[in-house]
Motif scaffolding. Sequence first.
Motif, PDB file in Angstrom:
ATOM      1  N   UNK A  51       0.742  -2.489  -6.305  1.00 11.91           N
ATOM      2  CA  UNK A  51       0.799  -1.359  -5.374  1.00 11.91           C
ATOM      3  C   UNK A  51      -0.586  -0.728  -5.351  1.00 11.91           C
ATOM      4  N   UNK A  52      -1.200  -0.717  -4.190  1.00 13.57           N
ATOM      5  CA  UNK A  52      -2.518  -0.111  -4.015  1.00 13.57           C
ATOM      6  C   UNK A  52      -2.341   1.286  -3.412  1.00 13.57           C
ATOM      7  N   UNK A  53      -2.809   2.299  -4.139  1.00 11.71           N
ATOM      8  CA  UNK A  53      -2.599   3.689  -3.733  1.00 11.71           C
ATOM      9  C   UNK A  53      -3.826   4.171  -2.971  1.00 11.71           C
ATOM     10  N   UNK A  54      -3.598   4.766  -1.800  1.00 14.92           N
ATOM     11  CA  UNK A  54      -4.680   5.135  -0.890  1.00 14.92           C
ATOM     12  C   UNK A  54      -4.526   6.567  -0.419  1.00 14.92           C
ATOM     13  N   UNK A  55      -5.649   7.259  -0.297  1.00 13.80           N
ATOM     14  CA  UNK A  55      -5.703   8.544   0.411  1.00 13.80           C
ATOM     15  C   UNK A  55      -6.882   8.482   1.376  1.00 13.80           C
ATOM     16  N   UNK A  56      -6.654   8.923   2.605  1.00  9.21           N
ATOM     17  CA  UNK A  56      -7.701   8.909   3.613  1.00  9.21           C
ATOM     18  C   UNK A  56      -8.081  10.351   3.956  1.00  9.21           C
ATOM     19  N   UNK A  57      -9.347  10.700   3.753  1.00  9.10           N
ATOM     20  CA  UNK A  57      -9.845  12.004   4.175  1.00  9.10           C
ATOM     21  C   UNK A  57     -10.055  11.941   5.683  1.00  9.10           C
ATOM     22  N   UNK A  58      -9.173  12.596   6.402  1.00  8.12           N
ATOM     23  CA  UNK A  58      -9.184  12.580   7.865  1.00  8.12           C
ATOM     24  C   UNK A  58     -10.102  13.688   8.362  1.00  8.12           C
TER      25      UNK A  58
ATOM     26  N   UNK B  13       0.846  -1.188   0.000  1.00  6.15           N
ATOM     27  CA  UNK B  13       0.000   0.000   0.000  1.00  6.15           C
ATOM     28  C   UNK B  13       0.882   1.238   0.000  1.00  6.15           C
ATOM     29  N   UNK B  14       0.580   2.177  -0.875  1.00  8.43           N
ATOM     30  CA  UNK B  14       1.185   3.506  -0.856  1.00  8.43           C
ATOM     31  C   UNK B  14       0.133   4.458  -0.314  1.00  8.43           C
ATOM     32  N   UNK B  15       0.351   4.965   0.893  1.00 12.66           N
ATOM     33  CA  UNK B  15      -0.603   5.889   1.518  1.00 12.66           C
ATOM     34  C   UNK B  15      -0.128   7.309   1.270  1.00 12.66           C
ATOM     35  N   UNK B  16      -0.853   8.017   0.417  1.00 19.77           N
ATOM     36  CA  UNK B  16      -0.510   9.397   0.075  1.00 19.77           C
ATOM     37  C   UNK B  16      -1.069  10.367   1.112  1.00 19.77           C
ATOM     38  N   UNK B  17      -0.287  11.423   1.381  1.00 19.07           N
ATOM     39  CA  UNK B  17      -0.760  12.495   2.265  1.00 19.07           C
ATOM     40  C   UNK B  17      -0.404  13.841   1.629  1.00 19.07           C
ATOM     41  N   UNK B  18       0.788  14.321   1.885  1.00 24.61           N
ATOM     42  CA  UNK B  18       1.248  15.568   1.254  1.00 24.61           C
ATOM     43  C   UNK B  18       2.158  15.258   0.068  1.00 24.61           C
ATOM     44  N   UNK B  19       1.802  14.259  -0.718  1.00 28.06           N
ATOM     45  CA  UNK B  19       2.630  13.849  -1.858  1.00 28.06           C
ATOM     46  C   UNK B  19       1.741  13.362  -2.998  1.00 28.06           C
ATOM     47  N   UNK B  20       0.826  14.226  -3.424  1.00 24.12           N
ATOM     48  CA  UNK B  20      -0.145  13.845  -4.453  1.00 24.12           C
ATOM     49  C   UNK B  20       0.461  13.973  -5.848  1.00 24.12           C
ATOM     50  N   UNK B  21       1.372  13.054  -6.122  1.00 31.20           N
ATOM     51  CA  UNK B  21       2.038  13.020  -7.427  1.00 31.20           C
ATOM     52  C   UNK B  21       2.519  11.595  -7.678  1.00 31.20           C
ATOM     53  N   UNK B  22       3.066  11.396  -8.856  1.00 31.07           N
ATOM     54  CA  UNK B  22       3.607  10.079  -9.217  1.00 31.07           C
ATOM     55  C   UNK B  22       5.106  10.166  -9.513  1.00 31.07           C
TER      56      UNK B  22
END
Length: 454
Positions: free
Chosen positions: A31-38, A4-13
């Motif tokens: 690779x499963x790419x994830x963003x969590x709206x906190x 899992x790639x958990x993105x936070x302040x790195x919204x790029x490839x």
Amino acid sequence: MNAVLWLRRDLRRRDLPALGAAADVAGDGEVHVLFVIDPVLWDGCGPARRGWLAASLRAAAASYDGRLTVRVGDPVTKVAAFAADVGAGSVHVSAETTPYGARRDERVRARLAERGLDWVPTGSPYAVGPGRVLTKDGTPYRVFTPFSRAWREHGWAEPATAPRDLALGDDRSDDRAARRLDDALADCPVGLPTAGEDAALRRWRAFRDDRLAAYADGRDRPDVAGTSQLSPYLKVGAIHPRTMLADLAGSRSRAAEVFTNELGWREFYADVLHSNPESAWHDLRPELGSMAYDADPALVSAWREGHTGFPIVDAGMRQLAGSGWMHNRVRMITASFLCKDLHAWWGAGASHFLAHLIDGDVASNNHGWQWVAGTGTDASPYFRVFNPVTQGKKFDPQGDYVRRWVPELAHVAGAKAHEPWTVDDGYRHGYPTPVVDHAEERVEALRRYEEARR
């Protein structure tokens, strides 16, 4: 095994070391790419910030071929559950060093460990990770100039290469997340820049090729397009500062030096916050702990709404409300006015900026406010009180910036836009008279500072 790639302040490839690390671990897996709206972060944002994040997430999803999963909820439970759902053995991130981010990540790491999953931080949102640049005594820096020298001497890595033959997992976003993003875009009250890493790179290259040469002299002028306006992209990680620094490598121009210095300020404030996490909302320097503050709701409201009667201050606050962004010189002027003309606590202004700036970053924002207020990294700024009229006339010499954002003064020609009280019909369109006497409040500010220092 999947990762899992958990993105936070790195919204790029591109130029994303954590993506390469995830791909290496996954091997023939996905690779499963994830963003969590906190909700802790999301709910504290104003509509412009939410709109910018939503637009940036949609652009990031496109860069990952539509294979970015967005979930809503507490990352502690959401990340671990997602990793289990996709059969991942590890979660990869760019290291986070803000106080909230570090606490959250420790909780997520602990939850993953309970399930036998690896936590793998690789890289950070900075060219040099906070905490790595130290004095000869092994202590963090508190002054920018020596930090800047040491930061440059330390150096930074080359931009990361993209992994080859990357297999991405499917998008598993839920309807709740999609509604959040749709609502944020629909409710955004301002026109946003084009989001995404492609847009960030286009903006950077256009600035580098066409406007960088004039940056050293033009960056303080809000009436001209003198800045890069890349800060919103840096905020969400659509571009990494290392990418820009690599392009500037070898250049000895004054403009390149000044621009590198501005990136250095971003790194410095992140480093200060990392070594002093309490300084996010408490004075970095305790010498002014007995400072007397006012909290007049009417005056603070006038400042927030851009109705103080001081044109450059009002133009800045209206630019913030109307665009989600404010020119950096004007940020200093408006901050000085709140702290030293209205005698308000710096945190009240910092929280307002963070709620509405699409580039609002807690380290740069809050330590910038402390620099103005006299409680931060500057050695002796307590006596610096910006005069909003002289600042306006110096940096907006023809009044064009004021007239753009304060239409009540559109009829006032030239620099007189900064002094409508000197024009016979300056107030004919209803512009307010000054809410305070700057000369008197300057004296009062200095009195309070001296009293607190004693």
